[in-house]
Design an enzyme around this catalytic site. Sequence first.
Site, PDB file in Angstrom:
ATOM      1  N   ASP A  17      -4.214  -4.840   5.397  1.00 29.27           N
ATOM      2  CA  ASP A  17      -4.143  -4.965   3.744  1.00 29.27           C
ATOM      3  C   ASP A  17      -3.037  -4.099   3.247  1.00 29.27           C
ATOM      4  O   ASP A  17      -2.952  -3.714   1.969  1.00 29.27           O
ATOM      5  CB  ASP A  17      -5.505  -4.712   2.986  1.00 29.27           C
TER       6      ASP A  17
ATOM      7  N   ARG B 129      -6.523   7.444   9.074  1.00 27.94           N
ATOM      8  CA  ARG B 129      -7.506   8.611   9.308  1.00 27.94           C
ATOM      9  C   ARG B 129      -8.861   8.026   9.199  1.00 27.94           C
ATOM     10  O   ARG B 129      -9.693   8.242  10.175  1.00 27.94           O
ATOM     11  CB  ARG B 129      -7.641   9.763   8.405  1.00 27.94           C
TER      12      ARG B 129
ATOM     13  N   LYS C 170     -20.754  -8.921  -2.772  1.00 21.66           N
ATOM     14  CA  LYS C 170     -21.287  -7.690  -2.224  1.00 21.66           C
ATOM     15  C   LYS C 170     -22.375  -7.163  -2.920  1.00 21.66           C
ATOM     16  O   LYS C 170     -22.909  -7.599  -4.183  1.00 21.66           O
ATOM     17  CB  LYS C 170     -20.006  -6.716  -2.497  1.00 21.66           C
TER      18      LYS C 170
ATOM     19  N   GLU D 205      -2.662  -9.790   2.763  1.00 23.85           N
ATOM     20  CA  GLU D 205      -4.091  -9.889   2.278  1.00 23.85           C
ATOM     21  C   GLU D 205      -4.059 -10.700   0.973  1.00 23.85           C
ATOM     22  O   GLU D 205      -3.366 -10.114  -0.081  1.00 23.85           O
ATOM     23  CB  GLU D 205      -4.950  -8.593   2.219  1.00 23.85           C
TER      24      GLU D 205
ATOM     25  N   LYS E 235       0.907  -1.265   0.049  1.00 23.02           N
ATOM     26  CA  LYS E 235       0.120  -0.002   0.070  1.00 23.02           C
ATOM     27  C   LYS E 235       1.019   1.207   0.199  1.00 23.02           C
ATOM     28  O   LYS E 235       1.886   1.306   0.731  1.00 23.02           O
ATOM     29  CB  LYS E 235      -0.784  -0.164   1.235  1.00 23.02           C
TER      30      LYS E 235
END
Length: 246
Positions: free
Chosen positions: A105, A88, A145, A172, A78
């Site tokens: 992740d 945040r 989803k 992940e 990431k």
Amino acid sequence: MRPLETFIEQRKERFVRNSLMSDEFLDFVNKNMKPIEKQMSYYQCAIMEVETKFKVLNEQYSLEYDRNPIEDIKSRVKSMESLIKKIRKKDIPLTLSSIEENIHDIAGVRVICSFPDDIYMLADCLLSQDDITLLEKKDYIKNPKPGGYRSLHLIVSVPIFLQDGKRNMTVEVQLRTIAMDFWASLEHKLRYKKDIPADKAKYLEDEMLACAQISAGLDMRMQNVRDVIAENAKPDEQSLLLKDLS
């Protein structure tokens, strides 16, 4: 630039200055940049460990069953920008221990498979290895989803071996078919298009859901074709293919 747009730009600039460039954040970066870089390198090492495991499995299937269940492997650590946004969003302390404990992740490996069955076969093979620990599993293939997204997500712990000893890192793992990955790639691009009119946005939302359902059907039909080929193969080929499907 119109007054409203000017106002929005000024507000955005002020937000960046007051939030991302706050004294708290700058102090954190100054004090922790070297440890952060070291931590990111650990995540990269964990990715290499997981990638190697999948490449070995793919090679084994190629040698024993004359086919490759893995079409492609993609990975990433990431970015700092994405990591800051996640910190945040989760509202967690700006400490390395808090980041490692709450964000799972940072290291990501995506495995693109030929058929849905391959996804579960590879997941089982990975999780059966004695140095892999499953921390979390989300099956968005059996339970997609609402928008249509399908993929198998695994959060695993994998050891990396450093100069001063062993360290367990979190990775992940996402497993998808080619159709699932194609759909997810398009959905990701659309997610950040903020200038689409409301009526067009609703149309795209409905269309993407329909595409997800079509691609799910295509995955199953292609898998059924493979199964029929296996059932009607010559005896010597059949034993190989049926072993592959077991």
